[in-house]
Write an enzyme that holds these catalytic residues in place. Sequence first.
Site, PDB file in Angstrom:
ATOM      1  N   GLU A 166      10.658  -8.878  -2.150  1.00 57.41           N
ATOM      2  CA  GLU A 166      11.166  -7.545  -1.804  1.00 57.41           C
ATOM      3  C   GLU A 166      10.514  -7.181  -0.473  1.00 57.41           C
ATOM      4  O   GLU A 166       9.375  -6.725  -0.442  1.00 57.41           O
ATOM      5  CB  GLU A 166      10.722  -6.588  -2.915  1.00 57.41           C
ATOM      6  N   SER A 188       5.673  -7.277   3.678  1.00 56.95           N
ATOM      7  CA  SER A 188       6.347  -7.569   4.946  1.00 56.95           C
ATOM      8  C   SER A 188       7.108  -8.899   4.895  1.00 56.95           C
ATOM      9  O   SER A 188       6.774  -9.791   4.108  1.00 56.95           O
ATOM     10  CB  SER A 188       5.325  -7.612   6.069  1.00 56.95           C
ATOM     11  N   GLU A 245      11.209  -2.157  12.304  1.00 55.63           N
ATOM     12  CA  GLU A 245      10.976  -1.230  11.182  1.00 55.63           C
ATOM     13  C   GLU A 245       9.787  -0.334  11.533  1.00 55.63           C
ATOM     14  O   GLU A 245       8.667  -0.822  11.699  1.00 55.63           O
ATOM     15  CB  GLU A 245      10.674  -2.034   9.914  1.00 55.63           C
ATOM     16  N   ALA A 276       7.045 -11.182   7.170  1.00 55.58           N
ATOM     17  CA  ALA A 276       6.172 -12.269   7.634  1.00 55.58           C
ATOM     18  C   ALA A 276       5.371 -12.841   6.468  1.00 55.58           C
ATOM     19  O   ALA A 276       5.294 -14.068   6.287  1.00 55.58           O
ATOM     20  CB  ALA A 276       5.229 -11.745   8.717  1.00 55.58           C
ATOM     21  N   TRP A 288       0.799  -1.227   0.000  1.00 56.32           N
ATOM     22  CA  TRP A 288       0.000   0.000   0.000  1.00 56.32           C
ATOM     23  C   TRP A 288       0.834   1.280   0.000  1.00 56.32           C
ATOM     24  O   TRP A 288       0.280   2.368   0.013  1.00 56.32           O
ATOM     25  CB  TRP A 288      -0.954   0.015   1.195  1.00 56.32           C
ATOM     26  N   CYS A 306      10.252   1.169   1.694  1.00 54.82           N
ATOM     27  CA  CYS A 306      11.073   0.025   2.144  1.00 54.82           C
ATOM     28  C   CYS A 306      12.520   0.444   2.351  1.00 54.82           C
ATOM     29  O   CYS A 306      13.139   0.064   3.342  1.00 54.82           O
ATOM     30  CB  CYS A 306      10.936  -1.160   1.200  1.00 54.82           C
ATOM     31  N   LYS A 332      -2.460  -8.702  -7.801  1.00 49.85           N
ATOM     32  CA  LYS A 332      -3.348  -8.418  -6.668  1.00 49.85           C
ATOM     33  C   LYS A 332      -2.809  -7.226  -5.881  1.00 49.85           C
ATOM     34  O   LYS A 332      -1.786  -7.322  -5.215  1.00 49.85           O
ATOM     35  CB  LYS A 332      -3.452  -9.611  -5.710  1.00 49.85           C
ATOM     36  N   PRO A 333      -3.501  -6.085  -5.958  1.00 50.74           N
ATOM     37  CA  PRO A 333      -3.050  -4.932  -5.186  1.00 50.74           C
ATOM     38  C   PRO A 333      -3.416  -5.085  -3.710  1.00 50.74           C
ATOM     39  O   PRO A 333      -4.270  -5.899  -3.366  1.00 50.74           O
ATOM     40  CB  PRO A 333      -3.819  -3.767  -5.809  1.00 50.74           C
ATOM     41  N   GLU A 374      -5.236  -4.596  -0.286  1.00 45.96           N
ATOM     42  CA  GLU A 374      -6.649  -4.274  -0.035  1.00 45.96           C
ATOM     43  C   GLU A 374      -6.809  -2.872   0.558  1.00 45.96           C
ATOM     44  O   GLU A 374      -7.911  -2.335   0.617  1.00 45.96           O
ATOM     45  CB  GLU A 374      -7.285  -5.306   0.898  1.00 45.96           C
TER      46      GLU A 374
HETATM   47  P1  NDP Z   1       1.663  -7.376   3.991  1.00 49.60           P
HETATM   48  O1  NDP Z   1       2.928  -8.078   3.737  1.00 49.60           O
HETATM   49  O2  NDP Z   1       0.690  -7.986   4.919  1.00 49.60           O
HETATM   50  O3  NDP Z   1       0.866  -7.108   2.635  1.00 49.60           O
HETATM   51  C1  NDP Z   1       1.469  -6.940   1.376  1.00 49.60           C
HETATM   52  C2  NDP Z   1       0.621  -7.661   0.310  1.00 49.60           C
HETATM   53  O4  NDP Z   1       0.552  -9.062   0.602  1.00 49.60           O
HETATM   54  C3  NDP Z   1      -0.827  -7.184   0.262  1.00 49.60           C
HETATM   55  O5  NDP Z   1      -1.291  -7.200  -1.071  1.00 49.60           O
HETATM   56  C4  NDP Z   1      -1.522  -8.243   1.086  1.00 49.60           C
HETATM   57  O6  NDP Z   1      -2.888  -8.336   0.830  1.00 49.60           O
HETATM   58  C5  NDP Z   1      -0.829  -9.492   0.650  1.00 49.60           C
HETATM   59  N1  NDP Z   1      -0.960 -10.615   1.574  1.00 49.60           N
HETATM   60  C6  NDP Z   1      -1.358 -10.615   2.861  1.00 49.60           C
HETATM   61  N2  NDP Z   1      -1.320 -11.866   3.374  1.00 49.60           N
HETATM   62  C7  NDP Z   1      -0.886 -12.681   2.376  1.00 49.60           C
HETATM   63  C8  NDP Z   1      -0.594 -14.081   2.288  1.00 49.60           C
HETATM   64  N3  NDP Z   1      -0.750 -14.902   3.312  1.00 49.60           N
HETATM   65  N4  NDP Z   1      -0.127 -14.560   1.113  1.00 49.60           N
HETATM   66  C9  NDP Z   1       0.074 -13.748   0.055  1.00 49.60           C
HETATM   67  N5  NDP Z   1      -0.191 -12.414   0.087  1.00 49.60           N
HETATM   68  C10 NDP Z   1      -0.654 -11.884   1.230  1.00 49.60           C
HETATM   69  O7  NDP Z   1       2.021  -5.943   4.470  1.00 49.60           O
HETATM   70  P2  NDP Z   1       1.100  -4.954   5.284  1.00 49.60           P
HETATM   71  O8  NDP Z   1       0.353  -4.176   4.301  1.00 49.60           O
HETATM   72  O9  NDP Z   1       0.281  -5.619   6.326  1.00 49.60           O
HETATM   73  O10 NDP Z   1       2.202  -4.101   6.011  1.00 49.60           O
HETATM   74  C11 NDP Z   1       2.831  -4.607   7.174  1.00 49.60           C
HETATM   75  C12 NDP Z   1       4.283  -4.235   7.227  1.00 49.60           C
HETATM   76  O11 NDP Z   1       4.947  -4.635   6.030  1.00 49.60           O
HETATM   77  C13 NDP Z   1       4.558  -2.756   7.318  1.00 49.60           C
HETATM   78  O12 NDP Z   1       4.510  -2.349   8.630  1.00 49.60           O
HETATM   79  C14 NDP Z   1       5.942  -2.670   6.746  1.00 49.60           C
HETATM   80  O13 NDP Z   1       6.867  -2.949   7.751  1.00 49.60           O
HETATM   81  C15 NDP Z   1       5.985  -3.756   5.731  1.00 49.60           C
HETATM   82  N6  NDP Z   1       5.772  -3.274   4.380  1.00 49.60           N
HETATM   83  C16 NDP Z   1       6.845  -3.218   3.573  1.00 49.60           C
HETATM   84  C17 NDP Z   1       6.705  -2.725   2.296  1.00 49.60           C
HETATM   85  C18 NDP Z   1       7.838  -2.635   1.368  1.00 49.60           C
HETATM   86  O14 NDP Z   1       7.788  -1.840   0.443  1.00 49.60           O
HETATM   87  N7  NDP Z   1       8.862  -3.463   1.509  1.00 49.60           N
HETATM   88  C19 NDP Z   1       5.425  -2.222   1.813  1.00 49.60           C
HETATM   89  C20 NDP Z   1       4.331  -2.359   2.745  1.00 49.60           C
HETATM   90  C21 NDP Z   1       4.531  -2.880   3.973  1.00 49.60           C
HETATM   91  P3  NDP Z   1      -3.930  -7.529   1.737  1.00 49.60           P
HETATM   92  O15 NDP Z   1      -3.485  -6.097   1.721  1.00 49.60           O
HETATM   93  O16 NDP Z   1      -5.174  -7.728   1.008  1.00 49.60           O
HETATM   94  O17 NDP Z   1      -3.851  -8.150   3.095  1.00 49.60           O
END
Ligand code: NDP
Length: 474
Positions: free
Chosen positions: A246, A225, A377, A227, A149, A280, A173-174, A176
């Site tokens: 990434e 993330s 982070e 995780a 996002w 990031c 898939k963007p 949500e």
């Molecule tokens: P997420 O890793 O949860 O989400 C990133 C994408 O993965 C979203 O499209 C999400 O979908 C999707 N997703 C969620 N669960 C799954 C799954 N089990 N399998 C495959 N795809 C999945 O990041 P968050 O948006 O929750 O952000 C949390 C943390 O991640 C932030 O605090 C930051 O530290 C880090 N982050 C890092 C980024 C970077 O550029 N490296 C960018 C954004 C966040 P949906 O949104 O629909 O859940």
Amino acid sequence: MKQFNLLINGNSISTTEHFDIINPANKSVVAQSPKANIEHLNDAVAAANAAFPKWSALTYQQRRDLLIKIADIIESNGDELMQLLTKEQGKPLKGFANLGSGFEFGGTLAWIRATASMELAPEVIQDNETARIELHRKPLGVIGSITPWNYPLLISIWHIIPALLTGNTVVLKPSEMTPLTVLRFGELIKDILPAGVLNIVSGDGSIGASMSSHQDIQKIVFTGSTATGKAIMKSASVNLKRLTLELGGNDAAIVLEDADIKAITPKIFATAFINNGQTCAALKRLYVHESVHDELCTALTSMAGNMKTGNGLVEDTDFGPLQNKKQFEIVNSLAEDARKNGANFLCGGEVIDDSGYFYPITLVNNIKDGTRLVDEEQFGPILPIIKFSNIEDAINSANRLSFGLGGSVWSTDIEKAQQIASRLECGTVWINNHAMIQPDAPFGGVKASGFGVEFGLDGLKEFTSIQTVQISKS
Ligand code: NDP
């Protein structure tokens, strides 16, 4: 309110289920996003698979021509896309140092055009009387792209353009939190690409999870993330999917005693707070030699004092809100923990306006490794500044965390800075700058920040497999 649709097999598809997209500047509903279910995902993957043979048989030039048309059409719809981006993501239209929606949009155009101009030509490994050996790069098939996002449009482009250029088809898939700009992008370009070449399915994390375990997707390119990256890696084993991950970072910057503080202050400020810290590769931990620590703290605090945080649609806003409630709460809790542990807040640290997810630009010193604000982070506008006296301690501090995305060294002695930079465990290292990326220079992480690179010819290679061709001559 405008209606948004999925893009499947060249068609705009409406869904029965929807979810609200919240404007983080005032917590109002911007619009509703369509919510894809597993049937939509399967349709999108089937369409991408069906489109693959013809798309992959085109020449680079034929695919390039269509990708350039994409840049042209979205350029002519820039105002609408930038407004939408600001409303759903929160970043200002213009913002501090012009790093707002205009920056993301300009980057989007630049990346499409620069990436589209590249090509992976066959390589000749040997050509003698015994044999000619050629190395060809073939597309993989259907690529699943899962985006976050923070830069919804730009990161989608980073995924899909190299994938398409090299002959793959894509299901995207963007996040949500921010699907609208990408869905509108899909609507704008849907008649340029052959049906099924690019499909967009918005939904929750379960759609991302189903993509990672899908038998007919050959690779996942993911930004988000650590995780989630680990979860994707686990489920991707079902069909030995390739991955580019990434993931997060907690980049350290090391400022040496001979740094030119006046010259570097604006760059440190900009690269720590770019996109409100929600980047990031932003500078996230600042290690400063004790001899210049106070001078740099004073200079950064003075810059912070001139910044205006507010609704990004208002012309003179420097920084918008955090993108979502969860991120706002993370930043708040890291600040509270730092305060409890005796850190000194040079500025910010208090939420003044809670009509949106606004958090002020915050600088914190008198803080040590081991405090959550240093070790985790923050992904927000709060920067810990840690004083050091011995460079070996600073290098150890920079390397002690599991992350390894970027790092930087700031000094007037470039040779010394380079020696220190070479010891940092990260995918990109900058000297007298941070967070600078460009379409032709590979970018990616090591350790818990992921693997694989984006951008440049190395980035294109990630979307291909090697086929070695041996022509015997004897
Ligand atoms: P997420 O890793 O949860 O989400 C990133 C994408 O993965 C979203 O499209 C999400 O979908 C999707 N997703 C969620 N669960 C799954 C799954 N089990 N399998 C495959 N795809 C999945 O990041 P968050 O948006 O929750 O952000 C949390 C943390 O991640 C932030 O605090 C930051 O530290 C880090 N982050 C890092 C980024 C970077 O550029 N490296 C960018 C954004 C966040 P949906 O949104 O629909 O859940």
